[in-house]
Scaffold this motif. Structure first.
Motif, PDB file in Angstrom:
ATOM      1  N   THR A   1     -53.087 -70.384 -35.196  1.00  0.00           N
ATOM      2  CA  THR A   1     -52.183 -71.122 -36.073  1.00  0.00           C
ATOM      3  C   THR A   1     -52.992 -71.808 -37.166  1.00  0.00           C
ATOM      4  N   ALA A   2     -52.408 -71.873 -38.344  1.00  0.00           N
ATOM      5  CA  ALA A   2     -52.998 -72.584 -39.475  1.00  0.00           C
ATOM      6  C   ALA A   2     -51.869 -73.405 -40.092  1.00  0.00           C
ATOM      7  N   GLY A   3     -51.646 -74.571 -39.535  1.00  0.00           N
ATOM      8  CA  GLY A   3     -50.519 -75.396 -39.953  1.00  0.00           C
ATOM      9  C   GLY A   3     -50.941 -76.465 -40.935  1.00  0.00           C
ATOM     10  N   GLU A   4     -50.432 -76.384 -42.143  1.00  0.00           N
ATOM     11  CA  GLU A   4     -50.691 -77.380 -43.187  1.00  0.00           C
ATOM     12  C   GLU A   4     -52.191 -77.618 -43.366  1.00  0.00           C
ATOM     13  N   ILE A   5     -52.949 -76.521 -43.412  1.00  0.00           N
ATOM     14  CA  ILE A   5     -54.388 -76.626 -43.634  1.00  0.00           C
ATOM     15  C   ILE A   5     -54.842 -75.803 -44.832  1.00  0.00           C
ATOM     16  N   LEU A   6     -54.206 -74.658 -45.094  1.00  0.00           N
ATOM     17  CA  LEU A   6     -54.702 -73.788 -46.163  1.00  0.00           C
ATOM     18  C   LEU A   6     -54.633 -74.452 -47.531  1.00  0.00           C
ATOM     19  N   GLU A   7     -53.695 -75.381 -47.716  1.00  0.00           N
ATOM     20  CA  GLU A   7     -53.602 -76.075 -49.003  1.00  0.00           C
ATOM     21  C   GLU A   7     -54.655 -77.178 -49.143  1.00  0.00           C
ATOM     22  N   HIS A   8     -55.535 -77.290 -48.140  1.00  0.00           N
ATOM     23  CA  HIS A   8     -56.604 -78.274 -48.204  1.00  0.00           C
ATOM     24  C   HIS A   8     -57.993 -77.642 -48.324  1.00  0.00           C
ATOM     25  N   VAL A   9     -58.088 -76.321 -48.293  1.00  0.00           N
ATOM     26  CA  VAL A   9     -59.407 -75.678 -48.320  1.00  0.00           C
ATOM     27  C   VAL A   9     -59.719 -75.173 -49.722  1.00  0.00           C
ATOM     28  N   THR A  10     -60.996 -75.113 -50.027  1.00  0.00           N
ATOM     29  CA  THR A  10     -61.406 -74.684 -51.370  1.00  0.00           C
ATOM     30  C   THR A  10     -61.495 -73.172 -51.492  1.00  0.00           C
ATOM     31  N   ASP A  11     -61.594 -72.464 -50.375  1.00  0.00           N
ATOM     32  CA  ASP A  11     -61.690 -71.002 -50.390  1.00  0.00           C
ATOM     33  C   ASP A  11     -60.684 -70.433 -49.398  1.00  0.00           C
ATOM     34  N   VAL A  12     -59.462 -70.235 -49.866  1.00  0.00           N
ATOM     35  CA  VAL A  12     -58.387 -69.772 -48.986  1.00  0.00           C
ATOM     36  C   VAL A  12     -58.695 -68.389 -48.428  1.00  0.00           C
ATOM     37  N   ARG A  13     -59.237 -67.515 -49.251  1.00  0.00           N
ATOM     38  CA  ARG A  13     -59.520 -66.150 -48.782  1.00  0.00           C
ATOM     39  C   ARG A  13     -60.471 -66.169 -47.575  1.00  0.00           C
ATOM     40  N   THR A  14     -61.494 -66.997 -47.655  1.00  0.00           N
ATOM     41  CA  THR A  14     -62.435 -67.084 -46.543  1.00  0.00           C
ATOM     42  C   THR A  14     -61.767 -67.655 -45.302  1.00  0.00           C
ATOM     43  N   ALA A  15     -60.971 -68.710 -45.473  1.00  0.00           N
ATOM     44  CA  ALA A  15     -60.285 -69.310 -44.330  1.00  0.00           C
ATOM     45  C   ALA A  15     -59.322 -68.321 -43.684  1.00  0.00           C
ATOM     46  N   VAL A  16     -58.600 -67.562 -44.489  1.00  0.00           N
ATOM     47  CA  VAL A  16     -57.679 -66.558 -43.954  1.00  0.00           C
ATOM     48  C   VAL A  16     -58.452 -65.451 -43.244  1.00  0.00           C
ATOM     49  N   GLY A  17     -59.568 -65.036 -43.825  1.00  0.00           N
ATOM     50  CA  GLY A  17     -60.401 -64.041 -43.173  1.00  0.00           C
ATOM     51  C   GLY A  17     -60.884 -64.506 -41.811  1.00  0.00           C
ATOM     52  N   GLU A  18     -61.261 -65.784 -41.714  1.00  0.00           N
ATOM     53  CA  GLU A  18     -61.677 -66.348 -40.433  1.00  0.00           C
ATOM     54  C   GLU A  18     -60.525 -66.345 -39.431  1.00  0.00           C
ATOM     55  N   ALA A  19     -59.333 -66.739 -39.879  1.00  0.00           N
ATOM     56  CA  ALA A  19     -58.175 -66.736 -38.988  1.00  0.00           C
ATOM     57  C   ALA A  19     -57.923 -65.341 -38.424  1.00  0.00           C
ATOM     58  N   CYS A  20     -57.985 -64.346 -39.277  1.00  0.00           N
ATOM     59  CA  CYS A  20     -57.749 -62.966 -38.833  1.00  0.00           C
ATOM     60  C   CYS A  20     -58.875 -62.470 -37.925  1.00  0.00           C
ATOM     61  N   ARG A  21     -60.106 -62.859 -38.236  1.00  0.00           N
ATOM     62  CA  ARG A  21     -61.256 -62.454 -37.420  1.00  0.00           C
ATOM     63  C   ARG A  21     -61.120 -62.907 -35.977  1.00  0.00           C
ATOM     64  N   LEU A  22     -60.551 -64.077 -35.771  1.00  0.00           N
ATOM     65  CA  LEU A  22     -60.430 -64.640 -34.428  1.00  0.00           C
ATOM     66  C   LEU A  22     -59.401 -63.922 -33.573  1.00  0.00           C
ATOM     67  N   LEU A  23     -58.490 -63.186 -34.189  1.00  0.00           N
ATOM     68  CA  LEU A  23     -57.388 -62.568 -33.453  1.00  0.00           C
ATOM     69  C   LEU A  23     -57.819 -61.329 -32.677  1.00  0.00           C
ATOM     70  N   ARG A  24     -57.316 -61.228 -31.468  1.00  0.00           N
ATOM     71  CA  ARG A  24     -57.420 -59.975 -30.723  1.00  0.00           C
ATOM     72  C   ARG A  24     -56.501 -58.947 -31.379  1.00  0.00           C
ATOM     73  N   PRO A  25     -56.721 -57.648 -31.136  1.00  0.00           N
ATOM     74  CA  PRO A  25     -55.726 -56.651 -31.562  1.00  0.00           C
ATOM     75  C   PRO A  25     -54.356 -57.001 -30.984  1.00  0.00           C
ATOM     76  N   GLY A  26     -53.365 -57.012 -31.836  1.00  0.00           N
ATOM     77  CA  GLY A  26     -52.029 -57.412 -31.418  1.00  0.00           C
ATOM     78  C   GLY A  26     -51.792 -58.905 -31.436  1.00  0.00           C
ATOM     79  N   GLY A  27     -52.841 -59.682 -31.766  1.00  0.00           N
ATOM     80  CA  GLY A  27     -52.709 -61.138 -31.784  1.00  0.00           C
ATOM     81  C   GLY A  27     -51.823 -61.621 -32.918  1.00  0.00           C
ATOM     82  N   LEU A  28     -51.273 -62.804 -32.733  1.00  0.00           N
ATOM     83  CA  LEU A  28     -50.276 -63.371 -33.638  1.00  0.00           C
ATOM     84  C   LEU A  28     -50.893 -64.443 -34.528  1.00  0.00           C
ATOM     85  N   LEU A  29     -50.625 -64.354 -35.829  1.00  0.00           N
ATOM     86  CA  LEU A  29     -51.038 -65.368 -36.795  1.00  0.00           C
ATOM     87  C   LEU A  29     -49.801 -66.119 -37.274  1.00  0.00           C
TER      88      LEU A  29
END
Length: 245
Positions: free
Chosen positions: A122-150
């Protein structure tokens, strides 16, 4: 406990240093007050939890990026996840630990966890606080197992979003603290969808807003909770949900 009153000089200083993480230490006593400075974060946590199904397996892990003081934790009760919270603010993490969250101090743009460790991120009310959204989103996706939910909720990079979330909301009783957001960091929706797709996560977006009836009751002291309602527009506040392929 009463909300600390800021002087005019304090308010000006807060706006001058928008998105300064030190504000979360200044407002540390407000996290769990249902009518405090972070009241809306409680409402959003409840809405976010509605998108999270019961754990798909024993020992399932949910990684909560920008967990703050762990406001999502009461809404996960009985769902069967080990709840790991990532945040930079030590005072918030200490409170999260008191509410059953496994605290990890770290930057959501460089998460100190292994690839594929999470069934849900989960990324709740955090992406609007980071300076590099693409990197933060990439990290969120990296942590997911196959089939995992974002599961994401954030503020849209639109003129109406900036006006309502900053110019108006920061001046309303019960609104966010002055200077807590930098509107220049609000999230481009098409970029968010594209970036997730590059990492194998197909997002669907939907707009949300507070129930106006509940909001009126909250302002008049007749309720401590405001439901979030779906809205056709994603131009202000929106949720995004997707699974990793």
């Amino acid at each position: 406990m009463q909300t600390r009153r800021r002087s005019h000089g304090d308010a000006v200083d807060a706006v001058a240093r928008r998105n300064d993480p030190r504000q979360y230490d200044e407002f540390a006593a407000e996290w769990w007050r249902p009518r405090g400075a972070f009241a809306m974060l409680h409402w959003l946590a409840a809405a976010r939890a509605e998108l999270i199904p019961p754990a798909p397996r024993p020992d399932a892990v949910l990684v909560d990026l920008g967990c703050g003081a762990g406001l999502l934790s009461p809404h996960l009760s009985g769902k069967g996840y080990r709840h790991i919270g990532i945040d930079l603010t030590a005072s918030a993490l200490a409170q999260a630990a008191d509410h059953g969250v496994t605290p990890v101090r770290g930057d959501v743009q460089r998460v100190p966890l292994a690839d594929g460790c999470a069934d849900v991120v989960t990324a709740g009310e955090i992406l609007e606080h980071v300076t590099d959204v693409r990197t933060a989103v990439g990290e969120a996706c990296r942590l997911l197992r196959p089939g995992g939910l974002l599961v994401i909720d954030t503020l849209a990079a639109t003129a109406v979003g900036r006006f309502l979330a900053v110019t108006l909301a920061e001046r309303l009783p019960g609104g966010p603290p002055r200077g807590i957001h930098d509107p220049a960091l609000f999230v481009d929706r098409s970029m968010l969808v594209r970036t997730c797709a590059e990492h194998g996560v197909t997002l669907r977006l939907r707009g949300i807003r507070p129930s106006l009836t509940d909001l009126l009751r909250w302002w008049t002291g007749r309720t401590d909770h405001v439901r979030m309602c779906r809205t056709p527009s994603t131009a202000v506040l929106f949720q995004a949900v997707g699974r990793r392929g």
